[in-house]
Design an enzyme around this catalytic site. Sequence first.
Site, PDB file in Angstrom:
ATOM      1  N   HIS A   1       3.767  -2.358   3.087  1.00 52.16           N
ATOM      2  CA  HIS A   1       4.071  -0.440   2.604  1.00 52.16           C
ATOM      3  C   HIS A   1       5.456  -0.161   1.819  1.00 52.16           C
ATOM      4  O   HIS A   1       5.957  -0.254   2.230  1.00 52.16           O
ATOM      5  CB  HIS A   1       3.673   0.033   3.645  1.00 52.16           C
TER       6      HIS A   1
ATOM      7  N   ASP B   1       0.766  -0.928  -0.479  1.00 49.93           N
ATOM      8  CA  ASP B   1      -0.262  -0.314  -0.092  1.00 49.93           C
ATOM      9  C   ASP B   1       0.405   1.429   0.052  1.00 49.93           C
ATOM     10  O   ASP B   1       2.339   1.509   0.528  1.00 49.93           O
ATOM     11  CB  ASP B   1      -0.686   0.191   0.879  1.00 49.93           C
TER      12      ASP B   1
END
Length: 204
Positions: A171, A32
Amino acid sequence: MYFRPPKFITKLFPGFIWSFPEETDSVFLTFDDGPNPEVTPWVLEQLRKYNAKATFFCLGKNVEMYPETFKMILDEGHAVGNHTYSHQKGWSMSVGGYIQDVDLADTFIHSTLLRPPYGRIKPSQAKVLAERYKIIMWDTLSRDYSRTLSRRGCVNNVIKVLRPGAIIVFHDSFKAEKNLRYALPRVLDYIQNVKGYRMRSIEY
């Protein structure tokens, strides 16, 4: 301490994808908040070493700023998804405002996959978006973004609960970089060489 969504949350949103329990030999890595011109290329290099495919839930504003890095993800054969344009928390926004932010991101990303930032989305927002997007959540959160979590703790958050069909969140961001650079190679090695699972992108 790892985070897996409680069952009452998953029951509130039965149309969301939390995992792929029918899978017997695959897991699904997701990243992400990118693309990031310093972190994302390194992630792609690590994935390449293990012949792993992943899904990158990108911020529209980052794709707009770093189109070359976004193109690298696509050129490597990974899937991409929408993570809103500006990392909005749906709980604090109107339906119209949130949809507008998602749609703005789609002008750069062009994907039918959507992951709400923080997992925070109102049922009213989800109802509208589910007509055009497959909403992808997770069942294994590495918490690589945490400033208080040790690098080893980030690894343990994944490997201690790893199971076939898991959707795992990392991430590719500056905030997560320290933990990510330690954890990702070790998790990739564990998935492939200890558990023997394939690492696949999410496709719909």
